[in-house]
Design a protein around this motif. Sequence first.
Motif, PDB file in Angstrom:
ATOM      1  N   MET A  46      38.726  12.398  17.750  1.00 27.23           N
ATOM      2  CA  MET A  46      38.884  13.556  16.877  1.00 27.23           C
ATOM      3  C   MET A  46      40.113  13.434  15.965  1.00 27.23           C
ATOM      4  O   MET A  46      39.996  13.530  14.743  1.00 27.23           O
ATOM      5  CB  MET A  46      38.936  14.844  17.704  1.00 27.23           C
ATOM      6  N   PRO A  47      41.322  13.234  16.524  1.00 27.09           N
ATOM      7  CA  PRO A  47      42.480  13.062  15.623  1.00 27.09           C
ATOM      8  C   PRO A  47      42.363  11.821  14.753  1.00 27.09           C
ATOM      9  O   PRO A  47      42.879  11.788  13.622  1.00 27.09           O
ATOM     10  CB  PRO A  47      43.661  12.958  16.594  1.00 27.09           C
ATOM     11  N   ALA A  48      41.673  10.779  15.261  1.00 26.28           N
ATOM     12  CA  ALA A  48      41.493   9.566  14.463  1.00 26.28           C
ATOM     13  C   ALA A  48      40.638   9.844  13.230  1.00 26.28           C
ATOM     14  O   ALA A  48      40.876   9.285  12.154  1.00 26.28           O
ATOM     15  CB  ALA A  48      40.866   8.467  15.322  1.00 26.28           C
ATOM     16  N   ILE A  49      39.634  10.704  13.389  1.00 19.17           N
ATOM     17  CA  ILE A  49      38.823  11.110  12.230  1.00 19.17           C
ATOM     18  C   ILE A  49      39.703  11.814  11.203  1.00 19.17           C
ATOM     19  O   ILE A  49      39.566  11.618   9.991  1.00 19.17           O
ATOM     20  CB  ILE A  49      37.664  12.023  12.684  1.00 19.17           C
ATOM     21  N   GLY A  50      40.635  12.641  11.700  1.00 16.31           N
ATOM     22  CA  GLY A  50      41.592  13.277  10.793  1.00 16.31           C
ATOM     23  C   GLY A  50      42.408  12.253  10.032  1.00 16.31           C
ATOM     24  O   GLY A  50      42.655  12.399   8.823  1.00 16.31           O
ATOM     25  N   GLY A  51      42.827  11.179  10.741  1.00 16.90           N
ATOM     26  CA  GLY A  51      43.569  10.110  10.073  1.00 16.90           C
ATOM     27  C   GLY A  51      42.751   9.445   8.988  1.00 16.90           C
ATOM     28  O   GLY A  51      43.273   9.100   7.923  1.00 16.90           O
ATOM     29  N   LEU A  52      41.447   9.256   9.244  1.00 16.62           N
ATOM     30  CA  LEU A  52      40.563   8.658   8.229  1.00 16.62           C
ATOM     31  C   LEU A  52      40.411   9.581   7.020  1.00 16.62           C
ATOM     32  O   LEU A  52      40.404   9.125   5.873  1.00 16.62           O
ATOM     33  CB  LEU A  52      39.191   8.363   8.834  1.00 16.62           C
ATOM     34  N   LEU A  53      40.272  10.877   7.276  1.00 13.32           N
ATOM     35  CA  LEU A  53      40.115  11.836   6.177  1.00 13.32           C
ATOM     36  C   LEU A  53      41.370  11.911   5.302  1.00 13.32           C
ATOM     37  O   LEU A  53      41.289  12.293   4.128  1.00 13.32           O
ATOM     38  CB  LEU A  53      39.799  13.222   6.739  1.00 13.32           C
ATOM     39  N   LEU A  54      42.517  11.552   5.873  1.00 12.37           N
ATOM     40  CA  LEU A  54      43.763  11.600   5.109  1.00 12.37           C
ATOM     41  C   LEU A  54      43.939  10.400   4.180  1.00 12.37           C
ATOM     42  O   LEU A  54      44.755  10.453   3.251  1.00 12.37           O
ATOM     43  CB  LEU A  54      44.963  11.681   6.072  1.00 12.37           C
ATOM     44  N   ILE A  55      43.210   9.323   4.441  1.00 14.78           N
ATOM     45  CA  ILE A  55      43.399   8.098   3.649  1.00 14.78           C
ATOM     46  C   ILE A  55      43.172   8.339   2.150  1.00 14.78           C
ATOM     47  O   ILE A  55      43.996   7.911   1.320  1.00 14.78           O
ATOM     48  CB  ILE A  55      42.495   6.960   4.181  1.00 14.78           C
ATOM     49  N   SER A 104      48.827  16.681  16.887  1.00 10.89           N
ATOM     50  CA  SER A 104      49.841  17.482  17.583  1.00 10.89           C
ATOM     51  C   SER A 104      50.958  17.855  16.618  1.00 10.89           C
ATOM     52  O   SER A 104      51.911  17.099  16.416  1.00 10.89           O
ATOM     53  CB  SER A 104      50.414  16.692  18.777  1.00 10.89           C
ATOM     54  N   ALA A 105      50.848  19.002  15.998  1.00  7.39           N
ATOM     55  CA  ALA A 105      51.835  19.452  15.013  1.00  7.39           C
ATOM     56  C   ALA A 105      51.757  20.969  14.902  1.00  7.39           C
ATOM     57  O   ALA A 105      51.006  21.624  15.623  1.00  7.39           O
ATOM     58  CB  ALA A 105      51.577  18.788  13.659  1.00  7.39           C
ATOM     59  N   GLY A 106      52.544  21.521  13.993  1.00  7.36           N
ATOM     60  CA  GLY A 106      52.580  22.962  13.800  1.00  7.36           C
ATOM     61  C   GLY A 106      52.189  23.347  12.388  1.00  7.36           C
ATOM     62  O   GLY A 106      52.221  22.526  11.475  1.00  7.36           O
ATOM     63  N   LEU A 254      44.394   8.005  16.806  1.00  9.52           N
ATOM     64  CA  LEU A 254      43.711   7.416  17.959  1.00  9.52           C
ATOM     65  C   LEU A 254      44.611   7.442  19.195  1.00  9.52           C
ATOM     66  O   LEU A 254      44.147   7.741  20.307  1.00  9.52           O
ATOM     67  CB  LEU A 254      43.300   5.979  17.631  1.00  9.52           C
ATOM     68  N   ALA A 255      45.909   7.142  19.009  1.00  9.05           N
ATOM     69  CA  ALA A 255      46.844   7.179  20.129  1.00  9.05           C
ATOM     70  C   ALA A 255      46.976   8.587  20.695  1.00  9.05           C
ATOM     71  O   ALA A 255      47.011   8.787  21.917  1.00  9.05           O
ATOM     72  CB  ALA A 255      48.208   6.663  19.673  1.00  9.05           C
ATOM     73  N   VAL A 256      47.041   9.588  19.805  1.00 17.45           N
ATOM     74  CA  VAL A 256      47.100  10.976  20.267  1.00 17.45           C
ATOM     75  C   VAL A 256      45.807  11.342  20.995  1.00 17.45           C
ATOM     76  O   VAL A 256      45.828  12.044  22.012  1.00 17.45           O
ATOM     77  CB  VAL A 256      47.345  11.930  19.076  1.00 17.45           C
ATOM     78  N   GLY A 257      44.670  10.842  20.496  1.00 17.44           N
ATOM     79  CA  GLY A 257      43.395  11.105  21.143  1.00 17.44           C
ATOM     80  C   GLY A 257      43.321  10.531  22.545  1.00 17.44           C
ATOM     81  O   GLY A 257      42.742  11.150  23.449  1.00 17.44           O
ATOM     82  N   VAL A 258      43.915   9.356  22.743  1.00 11.95           N
ATOM     83  CA  VAL A 258      43.942   8.750  24.082  1.00 11.95           C
ATOM     84  C   VAL A 258      44.712   9.647  25.049  1.00 11.95           C
ATOM     85  O   VAL A 258      44.291   9.855  26.196  1.00 11.95           O
ATOM     86  CB  VAL A 258      44.567   7.341  24.014  1.00 11.95           C
ATOM     87  N   ILE A 259      45.844  10.189  24.587  1.00 18.00           N
ATOM     88  CA  ILE A 259      46.606  11.122  25.426  1.00 18.00           C
ATOM     89  C   ILE A 259      45.765  12.356  25.727  1.00 18.00           C
ATOM     90  O   ILE A 259      45.763  12.888  26.839  1.00 18.00           O
ATOM     91  CB  ILE A 259      47.919  11.519  24.735  1.00 18.00           C
ATOM     92  N   GLY A 260      45.003  12.801  24.717  1.00 18.02           N
ATOM     93  CA  GLY A 260      44.215  14.018  24.854  1.00 18.02           C
ATOM     94  C   GLY A 260      43.024  13.895  25.785  1.00 18.02           C
ATOM     95  O   GLY A 260      42.460  14.910  26.204  1.00 18.02           O
ATOM     96  N   ILE A 261      42.611  12.671  26.128  1.00 15.38           N
ATOM     97  CA  ILE A 261      41.506  12.519  27.081  1.00 15.38           C
ATOM     98  C   ILE A 261      41.872  13.172  28.409  1.00 15.38           C
ATOM     99  O   ILE A 261      41.082  13.908  29.004  1.00 15.38           O
ATOM    100  CB  ILE A 261      41.163  11.031  27.288  1.00 15.38           C
ATOM    101  N   GLY A 262      43.092  12.892  28.877  1.00 12.02           N
ATOM    102  CA  GLY A 262      43.535  13.469  30.137  1.00 12.02           C
ATOM    103  C   GLY A 262      44.228  14.802  29.980  1.00 12.02           C
ATOM    104  O   GLY A 262      44.195  15.636  30.890  1.00 12.02           O
ATOM    105  N   ILE A 300      54.199  10.822  17.566  1.00 13.88           N
ATOM    106  CA  ILE A 300      53.231   9.867  17.030  1.00 13.88           C
ATOM    107  C   ILE A 300      52.471  10.481  15.848  1.00 13.88           C
ATOM    108  O   ILE A 300      52.269   9.827  14.819  1.00 13.88           O
ATOM    109  CB  ILE A 300      52.238   9.429  18.130  1.00 13.88           C
ATOM    110  N   THR A 301      52.061  11.733  15.989  1.00 13.55           N
ATOM    111  CA  THR A 301      51.314  12.400  14.912  1.00 13.55           C
ATOM    112  C   THR A 301      52.103  12.396  13.610  1.00 13.55           C
ATOM    113  O   THR A 301      51.616  11.936  12.563  1.00 13.55           O
ATOM    114  CB  THR A 301      50.985  13.847  15.314  1.00 13.55           C
ATOM    115  N   LEU A 302      53.322  12.908  13.651  1.00 12.51           N
ATOM    116  CA  LEU A 302      54.117  13.024  12.425  1.00 12.51           C
ATOM    117  C   LEU A 302      54.662  11.675  11.978  1.00 12.51           C
ATOM    118  O   LEU A 302      54.778  11.412  10.783  1.00 12.51           O
ATOM    119  CB  LEU A 302      55.260  14.013  12.655  1.00 12.51           C
TER     120      LEU A 302
END
Length: 559
Positions: A46-55, A104-106, A254-262, A300-302
Amino acid sequence: MLGGFGNYVFRMTIELVHWLVVEQTFELFNISTDEWSLQRVLVMFMPAIGGLLLIPLWILFPKDLKGGFSSFLVKVNLRGAKLPFRPLFTKGLASAITLGTGGSAGQEGPIAVIGGTIGSQFGKSFRMSNDRIKVLVACGAAAGVAATFNAPIAGVFFATEIVLLSSYGLSSFTSIVIASGMATVVSRALLGDISEIVAPPYVMGSLWELGFYVLLGILIGGLAAGFIDLHYRIKDRIEALKLPPLSKPFLGGLAVGVIGIGLPQVFGNGYEFISEVLVGHHNWYLLGLLVIAKMVATSITLGSGMPGGLFAPCLFLGAVFGGAYGHLLEVLFPASYMSPGAYALVGMGAFLAAATHAPMTAIFMLFEITDSYEVIVPIMLTCVIGTSIARRFKKDSLETFELTRVGIDLEAGKERNIMKAIEVSEVMRYPVETISERMTLGEFARFVEQTSHSNFPLVDDEGELTGIISVQDFMGVVFEKELMDLVVVKELATTDVITVHADESLDDAMRKIGYRNIEQLPVVDRKTHRKIYGIVSRRDMISAYNRALMNSSLGEEKA
């Protein structure tokens, strides 16, 4: 009113992105974060898709997306507060994508920038002065924060304490109060009289608990300082990675998404989970684990280039740490009937105060969220103590730390930052007119007649600095004719010479000149401090400053 509408549109955009990317994906693949299944692994994308949309946004509008809230503060306090119009949409959309897809941001930092940009554009359209535009930017920022939390007083103090760097003026304060109040009215009309964070009524068991709140403030102050250090360490590591810049938002997501699995609680701003923690739900070890996970996920997000703010992560970290602390106290003192949710509530404000160095904003925000006078004493204690401890370990807040590393001091103002940006090597004069320390007063008198200078470094036989003499020093004995050929200049010179290095700033040099009200400083090497490279005068420094100030002003007008 425009700030309130801006907050509404921004929040609706976040919800739209979340619905399109996250909710539709969850429904399509039957994903649930409440139970373990094979499909749950898909949340990592999910966050990785956000990263792609930002490109595409990074390709088309790289200047708009660069810099976070700290660069906004620089523009407001040092560059005339004239904010460009386009980032209102480009950076706003990018931040909505980050938050909507689970980064993971505000949202408070972006909404403050959105409101500030509206204020700046309003001032520019009416050709107002820079000082007045600065106040309008603060009004817009206050409007955004007030509308977000349904907390007009907190919005006022956010603008004055953070945006205007604790600059309290009656005229600006009045304008900010009006803007914050009107934004809250608009927000309540569109979204209802509710806050992003819902807190139960605050209850303190006994006055003895104040001691535990003092300890909480100390612990949170140290934790906030640690988060500031960890955040920029991770950010520096990501910047140092030899990867294509456009790939970093995707890999970071993607790294944030890995954390988010658990630990899916780290996704987004986390307001729903904060509300659960404030009620007293969840055990202490989960909350303790989330402290580390949220710190890493936010950094990692920011750090990877996904725009967002740090306000909500600070609230999250304070809530989960305070909740874990409260649950541990409940285990250690079962007969005391302590409320873990109360410690989560106070911890939320204390961490925000410690990380941003803005205790007043945190105090009034919690007061408005809880609508309880009982919270005032605990939150005042923890906020002030937490801020003091954080300042003890880290002089700068989360937003100003990065600026200090590049030599920008917001509190010093525009003029002093210009002085800090110019090195002595750019201004010093060379070669230097030196005289031998063995020269007699008579020879010095004849030497002075042939030069226009008034200060002269003394050197020994090896050409190294041993002192400095001025014409003023010589005037006291000029009429003592019998001493002219008997006394050498070193007898009248100052041997304790204040010097400067070529790589120091004009700000440092001007401070040294001010110590003894002298006119010139010898520029020496760093190894021996006696080899002369040049000399710099007060007049040279003032001229260089005036040129830099003119260039800066012309650059702002051009922008």
